[in-house]
Every structure is written in structure tokens, then in C-alpha cells.
Design an enzyme around this catalytic site. Structure first.
Site, PDB file in Angstrom:
ATOM      1  N   GLY A 107       0.340  -0.299  -4.599  1.00  0.00           N
ATOM      2  CA  GLY A 107      -0.956  -0.965  -4.434  1.00  0.00           C
ATOM      3  C   GLY A 107      -1.875  -0.611  -5.578  1.00  0.00           C
ATOM      4  O   GLY A 107      -2.090   0.577  -5.848  1.00  0.00           O
ATOM      5  N   CYS A 160       0.828  -1.207   0.000  1.00  0.00           N
ATOM      6  CA  CYS A 160       0.000   0.000   0.000  1.00  0.00           C
ATOM      7  C   CYS A 160       0.863   1.259   0.000  1.00  0.00           C
ATOM      8  O   CYS A 160       1.989   1.249   0.470  1.00  0.00           O
ATOM      9  CB  CYS A 160      -0.929   0.115   1.212  1.00  0.00           C
ATOM     10  SG  CYS A 160      -2.028  -1.284   1.411  1.00  0.00           S
ATOM     11  N   ASN A 207      -0.231   1.616   5.673  1.00  0.00           N
ATOM     12  CA  ASN A 207       0.713   0.817   4.890  1.00  0.00           C
ATOM     13  C   ASN A 207       1.419  -0.101   5.874  1.00  0.00           C
ATOM     14  O   ASN A 207       2.025   0.375   6.831  1.00  0.00           O
ATOM     15  CB  ASN A 207       1.720   1.736   4.175  1.00  0.00           C
ATOM     16  CG  ASN A 207       2.837   0.985   3.470  1.00  0.00           C
ATOM     17  OD1 ASN A 207       3.899   1.533   3.242  1.00  0.00           O
ATOM     18  ND2 ASN A 207       2.620  -0.270   3.123  1.00  0.00           N
ATOM     19  N   GLY A 208       1.345  -1.404   5.614  1.00  0.00           N
ATOM     20  CA  GLY A 208       1.966  -2.367   6.521  1.00  0.00           C
ATOM     21  C   GLY A 208       0.983  -3.466   6.857  1.00  0.00           C
ATOM     22  O   GLY A 208      -0.064  -3.591   6.208  1.00  0.00           O
ATOM     23  N   TYR A 256      13.410  -3.842  -4.399  1.00  0.00           N
ATOM     24  CA  TYR A 256      12.344  -3.914  -5.385  1.00  0.00           C
ATOM     25  C   TYR A 256      11.162  -2.974  -5.126  1.00  0.00           C
ATOM     26  O   TYR A 256      10.645  -2.374  -6.056  1.00  0.00           O
ATOM     27  CB  TYR A 256      11.822  -5.359  -5.411  1.00  0.00           C
ATOM     28  CG  TYR A 256      10.554  -5.580  -6.190  1.00  0.00           C
ATOM     29  CD1 TYR A 256      10.578  -5.688  -7.573  1.00  0.00           C
ATOM     30  CD2 TYR A 256       9.330  -5.685  -5.533  1.00  0.00           C
ATOM     31  CE1 TYR A 256       9.408  -5.894  -8.283  1.00  0.00           C
ATOM     32  CE2 TYR A 256       8.159  -5.892  -6.240  1.00  0.00           C
ATOM     33  CZ  TYR A 256       8.197  -5.996  -7.613  1.00  0.00           C
ATOM     34  OH  TYR A 256       7.056  -6.191  -8.309  1.00  0.00           O
TER      35      TYR A 256
END
Ligand code: SF4
Length: 529
Positions: free
Chosen positions: A63, A36, A137-138, A287
């Protein structure tokens, strides 16, 4: 009225296609899926909805399942979210309707809770003392415990019914946090957050808001990134600096691990809710993050070029051409070519706009597989000994198809070089790889993998060299997907997993809408084949 959340369209989505533009070269062999992107802005006098739109646009790689923006004008919060890419979810008219001076936005890849409209973010929760909209996010690891805590809050005292009822409940960890933050009958949201945040485990970079204030917080390990930027007339918080650049905000600093910030007309306030114990995600460097993002004061592109240089020293090859698997292998291939002296070239052209679609491919097209995404340049490849640089191998199907395609295009030899160590363990902190059983490096030696993908040689950079390339101390990094050492303790497997909150009916209303939870557990993720 304290605020409003737009209901889903007739099918839970509004546009054709499912909007998933994946990094995966083969839809049946998805690469690592990001967790995300979050964006928040406090800027009176600015068009905060459009700033958030463009911020999310820059974070789209994190995301692609759903996108949403919440905006407050000081009196009420309006949330608009839907399935699809940022550019599919929002149009000019929608953004025009989102007026205010504080906003948070989210681009989702699901790691807890299915990919549905009800799990799209920002989450929203109205109460008698004000509303809250939150983006995450996470991935949390004590979700089960948080579910119990939310259940113990009791009958949603002080919380308001909202217009979309009845709808299916959301089944993500973020909604549980939203419920805990929103329940603060005797204290301010800010004070309540300072007591709720220390009780969360796992990875979280949050941005959230009430009607007037923008908040942000990062877990004590700082697993996922979160940065703070300055506009001429306001502040921005975002997952990556690339999102600051796109809205013209200057980078100020990272939100520190264990720090919460609040931004309103009194300026920026910071407080520490936990002692920092940094364990930044190593895979962000390999990445996940954009190459133009700054991470730990290094440009990610430069780190990846350095990884390529070190890969060339660890695993040299006799070859005529170094080529990347576009685009994520490009910086490491540049570094490999530089250090090895072998010319760099483009041997594969990527069709960037092929995503998943609801159009069923014919049998002929299905058989093309990876060719839907990549096309080899026969003139460049024919008769050459190639070094092909990629960022990671998950299941191996993509690399197998790639090697076959390059040989068919006339390659004499194919030497595969990977800019990360073998991925042997799943991630529970917000990246969706695969289960242990699906990871090709779990159980096979490098030479067995080489044979499986039919390469002439195969080399993965070592963990030590990768870490040195980042210039971050080994102890400050999470490397769990490579070495199996999870820096934040994991609960029992049955209390982990994407579909945990969809497992069995528990009768708890996690998002204030309705309650019917069913789901999964992660035993299959951890078990060996
Ligand atoms: S397990 Fe891997 S992908 Fe997950 S946070 Fe750790 S380093 Fe990153």
C-alpha cells in the site's frame, strides 16, 4: 486525555507528490493494487515506533497511498498518519515523539473509501473506558450491515469528543469495525472483540491496540496473510514474514484463520472466534506478497520459480532468450528458463523510482508511456526470439505497449507467457484490479488477446498447474478472480464497492468525528461490458 490523533496538513498531505509509487508500468493501465500492510508490536524497552516504521517499510509494496503509526505509553495513544509513502510520512523527529511500548502501523491502498487523509489508518477512537487504534488489511463485504449496526449503537454513548472535530467523516469499512469494537460499556475490549469479530464478513487481517494490549485477528478464511513473530523482549504481528525479518523478529507461526490473539504483560493469549475455513488468496502467491516472504511454509520466490517451470511445460516456445517483465515476472522467468533450457537474460531495465507525480509531463514525455518505467536493452534483444514472462494481464494496455517497444528494439519474435490464469473477475476481498468491463480476459479468448497485444504467441498457466505449484489444496484457496467462485458470499451489488460509504447521506457517524457519507456500489464492477 485518552489519546490524540494528528490532524491533516493544510492540503491533507505534507510532502510534494502524492507518494504513490505504483507497481504499474503504465499509469493508465494499473496492475493489481494491493490491499494494505499491517504491523503491530508489543515490546517494553524497545523503540516501538521505529520498529513499526521499519516493519511498514518492508510492507510498502502492499500500500502506497498513506501510512500511519499509533503508539501507546500505557496512559495514552498517539496516532500519526498522512498521505504518502512510509518514508515520506515519517521523519526522525516524528518518530522520536512517538514514545511507548505498544504500537500498530499501516500502509494503505484504498479498497473501501477514497484515498484521503480521513481514511488513512490506523483508525482511532477514544472512549471513557480507553482508546482504540486499529489497522486493517483486507476488505469487508457486509459493510452496509455494519453501518446499520453502528447506527444502532445510538448517540456515541460513553465516547469522547476529540480535538480534530469538525472534519470530514472517514468512509472506510475499518472505521465501522473500530466503532463496534470501541463500544463496550459493560465488558472488556477483548470480550467485546470476541463478539464483534464473528459478525464480520469478507477479508480481514487486523492489528489493534488499547493503551496496554496488542491484539490481532484474521478472518475465518484467512484470505489475507498475518504472521506472529518474537523479539527478545516482545512480540510482533505483521502481514508478511519479510516485515519480521527487517526488525530481527523470529517467525513463530501464522495467526490462524478465525483466531484472535492478545499480547500484554501476561504474555500471549489466543482464542478462536470462528471455525477456520481456509481460502487463502491465490494471487498473493502470484504477485502480491514479497518473494522473500514465507507463506504456508513455502518461500514465495520458490513458488513463483515453480510456477515458471510449469508454465514452460504447458506452453513451450522456440526461442533464444527468456526475459522477465521486471521485477514481478522475474522468479517465473527463472523457472521458465530452467525448465525450457532457453537462456535467461535481462532485456528490460526498470526505473524503480518513477511514481505518480504532480508534475504534468509534457506531451513528448507523455507519449513515451511505458518508457517512463521500462527501457529495453537493444543489444540484448536485437534479432532474438523472446519469451517475455509477466505475472498477469489486466487491461492489456501494458503488454501491448511492451510488445511494441520490444519489436522496435529489434526483437524478431515476442512470445508472452503469463504466470497466472486469465483474470476475469474483480476481487472484493482487498485487491483492486479493475471492473469486469475493463478486464481484457472477460469476453476475449486467449487468441483474441494475443492479437490485441500483437504477440507471436500467448500462454497463461492453467489454474490447476498454478495451484499445484503452491502446494496448497485447491479447496483451501480463493481463486475467485480467475474462476468467479467467490468463497465468501457477496451482498447485492449496490451494497458493494469502494465508494459504498460515500454514496448517499445516511447520517451515521462511523468514526466518531462527523457524518456525511456519500458513494458507489459495485454494479459497474460486476456487470459485463
Ligand atoms: S479474488 Fe483473487 S485477488 Fe481476490 S482474494 Fe480471491 S484470489 Fe485473491
Amino acid at each position: 486525555m485518552p489519546g490524540q490523533e494528528t490532524p491533516p496538513g493544510p492540503h491533507g498531505r505534507r510532502r510534494s507528490g502524492d507518494g504513490r509509487l505504483t507497481h504499474a508500468l503504465d499509469p493508465h493501465d494499473a496492475g493489481p493494487q494491493d490491499a494494505c500492510g499491517v504491523f503491530g508490536v508489543w515490546a517494553p524497552g524497545e523503540d516501538v515506533a521505529k520498529l513499526t516504521y521499519f516493519g511498514l517499510y518492508a510492507l510498502q509494496h502492499r500500500g502506497q497511498e498513506s501510512a500511519g503509526i499509533a503508539v501507546s505509553n500505557g496512559r495514552q495513544i498517539l496516532v500519526f498518519k498522512d498521505m504518502g509513502l512510509v518514508s515520506q510520512v515519517f521523519d526522525e523527529a516524528t518518530l522520536e515523539s512517538l514514545k511507548g511500548y505498544v504500537a500498530v502501523g499501516h500502509a494503505r491502498y484504498s479498497t473501501t473509501g477514497a484515498s484521503t487523509w480521513h481514511n488513512a489508518q490506523p483508525t482511532f477512537r477514544p472512549t471513557e473506558t480507553g482508546s482504540i487504534a486499529l489497522a486493517h488489511n483486507g476488505n469487508l463485504t457486509n459493510t452496509r450491515e455494519l453501518l446499520d449496526r453502528v447506527a444502532a449503537l445510538g448517540g456515541a454513548a460513553g465516547e469522547l469528543e476529540i480535538a480534530t472535530k469538525p472534519t470530514p467523516a472517514s468512509t472506510n469499512d475499518t472505521s465501522l469495525v473500530t466503532a463496534l469494537l470501541a463500544h463496550h460499556p459493560d465488558t472488556s475490549l477483548e470480550e467485546n472483540a470476541a463478539t464483534v469479530l464473528p459478525g464480520l464478513r469478507g477479508a480481514f487481517s487486523f492489528v489493534w491496540m488499547d493503551e496496554n494490549t496488542l491484539y490481532a485477528a484474521r478472518d475465518p478464511q484467512g484470505i489475507r496473510p498475518l504472521v506472529l513473530g518474537r523479539l527478545e523482549r516482545g512480540w510482533v504481528v505483521a502481514s508478511e514474514t519479510a516485515a519480521l525479518d527487517i526488525v530481527g523478529a523470529s517467525f513463530i507461526r501464522e495467526v490462524e484463520p478465525g483466531e484472535m490473539v492478545a499480547i500484554d504483560e501476561d504474555g500471549l493469549r489466543s482464542r478462536r472466534f470462528a471455525e477456520p475455513a481456509p481460502k487463502h488468496c491465490l494471487f498473493e502467491f502470484v504477485y502480491l506478497a514479497r518473494p522473500d516472504t514465507l507463506m504456508n511454509q513455502r518461500r514465495v520466490h520458490s513458488v513463483r520459480v515453480e510456477i515458471g517451470r510449469r508454465l514452460a511445460e504447458e506452453f513451450p516456445a522456440e526461442a533464444d532468450l527468456v526475459m522477465p517483465v521486471p521485477e514481478s515476472g522475474t522468479p517465473a522467468a527463472i523457472g521458465y528458463a530452467e525448465a525450457s533450457g532457453i537462456p535467461y537474460g535481462t532485456g528490460l531495465v526498470k526505473n524503480s523510482y518513477v511514481g505518480r507525480t504532480f508534475i504534468q509531463p509534457s506531451q513528448t514525455i507523455r507519449q513515451l508511456g511505458i518508457r517512463l518505467k521500462l527501457n529495453p536493452l537493444r543489444d540484448v534483444i536485437e534479432g532474438k526470439r523472446l519469451v517475455v514472462v509477466d505475472d498477469s494481464i489486466v487491461r492489456g494496455n501494458t503488454q501491448r505497449a511492451l510488445v511494441r517497444m520490444l519489436r522496435e528494439a529489434g526483437a524478431r519474435e515476442v512470445h508472452v507467457r503469463i504466470s497466472s490464469p486469465p483474470v476475469k473477475w474483480p476481487c472484493f476481498y482487498g485487491i483492486d484490479f479493475a471492473t469486469r468491463a475493463e478486464l481484457i480476459a472477460n469476453g476475449l479468448t486467449t487468441d483474441e488477446i494475443r492479437r490485441s497485444i500483437d504477440a507471436d504467441s500467448l500462454g497463461y498457466i492453467s489454474l490447476e498447474q498454478l495451484v499445484e505449484a503452491t502446494e496448497v489444496p485447491m479447496d483451501d484457496l480463493c481463486r475467485a478472480c480467475f474462476d468467479g467462485v467467490y468463497p465468501v458470499e457477496l451482498p447485492a451489488p449496490e451494497h458493494l464497492g469502494k465508494h459504498l460509504l460515500e454514496l448517499s447521506p445516511v447520517g451515521t457517524d462511523v468514526d466518531g468525528l462527523s457524518a456525511s457519507l456519500a458513494g458507489g456500489g459495485a454494479r459497474d464492477s460486476l456487470d459485463r461490458p
